[in-house]
Scaffold this active site. Structure first.
Site, PDB file in Angstrom:
ATOM      1  CE  LYS A 219      -3.403   2.117   3.114  1.00 56.08           C
ATOM      2  NZ  LYS A 219      -4.140   2.170   3.932  1.00 56.08           N
ATOM      3  CD  GLU A 225       9.801  -5.426   6.769  1.00 57.47           C
ATOM      4  OE1 GLU A 225       9.613  -4.589   6.464  1.00 57.47           O
ATOM      5  OE2 GLU A 225       9.610  -5.696   8.078  1.00 57.47           O
ATOM      6  N   GLY A 280      -4.694  -2.074   5.468  1.00 55.89           N
ATOM      7  CA  GLY A 280      -3.716  -3.179   4.685  1.00 55.89           C
ATOM      8  C   GLY A 280      -4.397  -4.610   5.429  1.00 55.89           C
ATOM      9  NE  ARG A 281      -5.691  -3.738  11.625  1.00 58.84           N
ATOM     10  CZ  ARG A 281      -4.828  -2.590  11.438  1.00 58.84           C
ATOM     11  NH1 ARG A 281      -3.920  -2.583  10.797  1.00 58.84           N
ATOM     12  NH2 ARG A 281      -5.644  -1.659  12.263  1.00 58.84           N
ATOM     13  CD  GLU A 366      -0.873  -4.471  11.776  1.00 58.46           C
ATOM     14  OE1 GLU A 366       0.148  -4.661  11.752  1.00 58.46           O
ATOM     15  OE2 GLU A 366      -1.621  -4.393  10.634  1.00 58.46           O
ATOM     16  CG  HIS A 397      -2.196 -35.575  18.852  1.00 61.60           C
ATOM     17  ND1 HIS A 397      -2.320 -36.640  19.167  1.00 61.60           N
ATOM     18  CD2 HIS A 397      -3.318 -35.534  17.724  1.00 61.60           C
ATOM     19  CE1 HIS A 397      -3.218 -37.469  18.817  1.00 61.60           C
ATOM     20  NE2 HIS A 397      -3.816 -36.476  18.002  1.00 61.60           N
ATOM     21  CE  LYS A 525       6.400  -1.238   9.515  1.00 60.18           C
ATOM     22  NZ  LYS A 525       5.550  -0.343   8.798  1.00 60.18           N
TER      23      LYS A 525
HETATM   24  O1  F6P Z   1       3.343  -3.992   9.749  1.00 63.69           O
HETATM   25  C1  F6P Z   1       2.488  -2.976   9.692  1.00 63.69           C
HETATM   26  C2  F6P Z   1       2.295  -2.695   8.271  1.00 63.69           C
HETATM   27  O2  F6P Z   1       1.797  -1.422   8.149  1.00 63.69           O
HETATM   28  C3  F6P Z   1       0.581  -3.575   8.125  1.00 63.69           C
HETATM   29  O3  F6P Z   1      -0.417  -2.768   8.693  1.00 63.69           O
HETATM   30  C4  F6P Z   1       0.559  -3.780   6.912  1.00 63.69           C
HETATM   31  O4  F6P Z   1      -0.319  -4.596   6.441  1.00 63.69           O
HETATM   32  C5  F6P Z   1       1.969  -4.043   6.283  1.00 63.69           C
HETATM   33  O5  F6P Z   1       2.863  -3.323   7.149  1.00 63.69           O
HETATM   34  C6  F6P Z   1       2.535  -3.980   5.042  1.00 63.69           C
HETATM   35  O6  F6P Z   1       2.383  -2.547   4.739  1.00 63.69           O
HETATM   36  P1  F6P Z   1       2.506  -2.206   3.113  1.00 63.69           P
HETATM   37  O7  F6P Z   1       1.236  -2.856   2.178  1.00 63.69           O
HETATM   38  O8  F6P Z   1       2.271  -0.529   3.181  1.00 63.69           O
HETATM   39  O9  F6P Z   1       3.928  -2.611   2.580  1.00 63.69           O
END
Ligand code: F6P
Length: 558
Positions: A219, A225, A280-281, A366, A397, A525
């Site tokens: 987004k 990452e 995002g979620r 979150e 188990h 972060k």
């Molecule tokens: O970990 C935090 C976060 O902002 C989440 O809320 C989100 O889903 C994820 O990182 C990925 O963010 P982006 O889609 O901006 O890469």
């Protein structure tokens, strides 16, 4: 800074729900209920199941195995009313800026609303934007699936690698895994989320760059990452093609940040929309769900949206006491805030849902893992539990010992299906026998007298019985909800996810938490970015505490 009228009205005006009479009444009732055993409630009321279950098309929700009576449910419904839950729900669906800390609307529900009724945000008809985005997804996914989209060397795309993390990964991956049986395997879909290079290296190793398409799902298009993995993918591709023009044929992006996606090298025509009014979620219903459409076909993706929309309709129209997401939210608040549970388990008895608890962790934790209210004032009650879990049978188990006999009570959601999507001999019966047995055992337990009688009947000595009996006692009285799905399908899965999404929204409103920001992930972060610079330079910043400094120095020794 502009504040919408909604935000202004919330600012400094939140009367803590804890001071309401509705809250006091639930709290007083909870202290009475603590001494009651659920099995007595079942003995007293033969129609308890009928009284405390809801039948909807995609699933049956049985919540009778909670420590509740009619009075409990009525007091909880009053609490929901006191929280003005219906008004808040209507505000969300109407696009009011209920994400108060970010001053944004919350409209993931609009993504799955199949009506063409215009909905305006900042003067823009988002219904039209959503439809345009869906049209673009359809065209693109069809071309990939039919082999019409060619790579730089003219070969068809056989493998799609989605690069994203958190909400840009968990939703689509969970759905892809859940609906594997519905895929015709015309394209292989892979997911890269971890910045640990092992993951991307293992996924790319067997692939031929000529046949691979990367979807960079972010987004913000700033997530370290994802950007690291995207850069690695770019190098991998250009090392094979020696040609920058190959990028347009092998990279697409889903992002609200077009500028960054373009400067990364992605062709502007290859960028799919995301909007700031989608968290995002909650974004798998948007183009973040592109890998789902590619894997299953666009029509299946639409079925997923339709299933979610059906549940939204139920959420909007059913009265509180028959409203599945509201009831689930109230029960979570009852079990955690009023009865003191600290965690909740999500236990699917369906292999296809093996990623559901990981998905639910982000969705609920979150969203509602917070400790200040809308005004930023400290909250002095338990908010939401930590969410954990895993596949039921495997869990039996492993960690079910804890569920049955630990000193902590862990409310659990059991999710199973009437029909297996992969019937194999009598496996499904064995699976479901366990599914039904577990909630019964957790509710009833077994007392010392029963244990003693059982051991006696087995011919055990008195001495042995005295020693072992206390270890075999199960106190029971452990709350569970059971969701019995018809069968996992795009439509029923859509409904299941929307059930939980709406539940999370209701929890946030009643607990007076802003469910749609995630400031808690920023601190770590930011620090990681600083430390990464130190690791690169090989110099250690003096401002670290001695533990962090010691660990970094030890790492740098290598
Ligand atoms: O970990 C935090 C976060 O902002 C989440 O809320 C989100 O889903 C994820 O990182 C990925 O963010 P982006 O889609 O901006 O890469």
């Amino acid at each position: 800074m502009y504040y919408g009228s909604q935000l202004v009205s919330m600012k400094n005006k939140t009367d803590s729900i804890k001071h309401s009479s509705a809250w006091h009444n639930v709290a007083a009732h909870a202290s009475k209920m603590k001494d009651i055993h659920m099995s007595d409630l079942f003995d007293r009321d033969p129609s308890r199941f009928d009284n405390f279950s809801i039948k909807l098309k995609p699933f049956l929700l049985d919540y009778s195995k909670n420590l509740i009576t009619h009075e409990t449910m009525s007091l909880l419904a009053t609490l929901a009313k006191a929280s003005k839950i219906e008004q808040w729900r209507n505000k969300m669906f109407a696009g009011e800026r209920i994400n108060s800390t970010e001053n944004r609307a919350v409209l993931h529900t609009a993504l799955r609303n199949r009506s063409s009724k215009p909905l305006h945000i900042d003067g823009i008809n988002i219904t039209e934007e959503i439809q345009n985005s869906l049209n673009k997804m359809k065209l693109f996914s069809d071309r990939i699936r039919q082999g019409l989209w060619k790579g730089y060397s003219g070969k068809r795309i056989t493998d799609v690698v989605n690069i994203g993390v958190g909400g840009s990964n968990l939703g689509p991956q969970m759905v892809t895994e859940a609906l594997k049986q519905y895929s015709d395997n015309s394209v292989n879909v892979h997911y890269v989320s971890n910045v640990d290079g092992t993951q991307i290296a293992n996924i790319l190793r067997p692939l031929n760059p000529e046949n691979v398409l990367f979807i960079i799902s972010s987004k913000t298009f700033t997530t370290t990452e994802t950007m690291t993995n995207a850069n690695t993918a770019m190098k991998w591709l250009t090392a094979s093609s020696f040609d920058q023009s190959a990028i347009a044929k092998h990279f697409v992006a889903v992002s609200a940040n077009k500028e960054n996606a373009i400067s990364f090298g992605i062709d502007k025509d290859n960028i799919f929309d995301m909007w700031d009014w989608v968290g995002g979620r909650f974004s798998l219903w948007s183009a973040i769900g592109l890998p789902i459409a590619i894997d299953l076909g666009f029509e299946r993706f639409i079925e997923l949206l339709e299933g979610a929309h059906e549940l939204d309709q139920h959420f909007c129209n059913a009265p509180i006491q028959e409203n599945a997401p509201i009831i689930l939210a109230l029960l979570s608040i009852w079990n955690c805030t009023f009865l003191g549970a600290q965690s909740q388990a999500i236990l699917p008895y369906d292999q296809s849902l093996h990623m559901l608890s990981a998905y639910m962790q982000q969705a609920e934790m979150e969203s509602n893992g917070k400790s200040v209210n809308w005004d930023g004032v400290d909250i002095d009650y338990n908010t939401v539990p930590s969410i954990w879990g895993g596949l039921g049978i495997d869990g039996q188990h492993a960690f079910y010992q804890y569920l049955h006999q630990s000193s902590n009570v862990v409310p659990a959601d059991f999710i199973g299906s009437k029909k297996s999507i992969t019937p194999v001999q009598d496996h499904h019966e064995t699976l479901m026998a366990n599914f039904f047995a577990q909630t019964q055992a957790l509710m009833q337990g077994v007392n010392e007298q029963q244990v003693r009688e059982d051991l006696k009947a087995k011919g055990r000595t008195e001495e042995y019985i005295d020693k072992i009996a206390p270890h075999k006692v199960h106190k029971g009285n452990r709350p569970t909800n059971t969701i019995l799905m018809q069968q996992i399908s795009p439509r029923t899965l859509g409904s299941l996810i929307a059930l939980y999404e709406n539940k999370i929204f209701v929890q946030g409103i009643i607990l007076q938490i802003c469910s749609f920001d995630q400031w808690g992930v920023e601190l770590g972060k930011g620090l990681a970015n600083k430390i990464q610079k130190e690791l690169k330079m090989g110099t250690l910043n003096d401002s670290h505490d001695s533990s962090t400094k010691g660990l970094i120095s030890c790492y740098m020794e290598q």
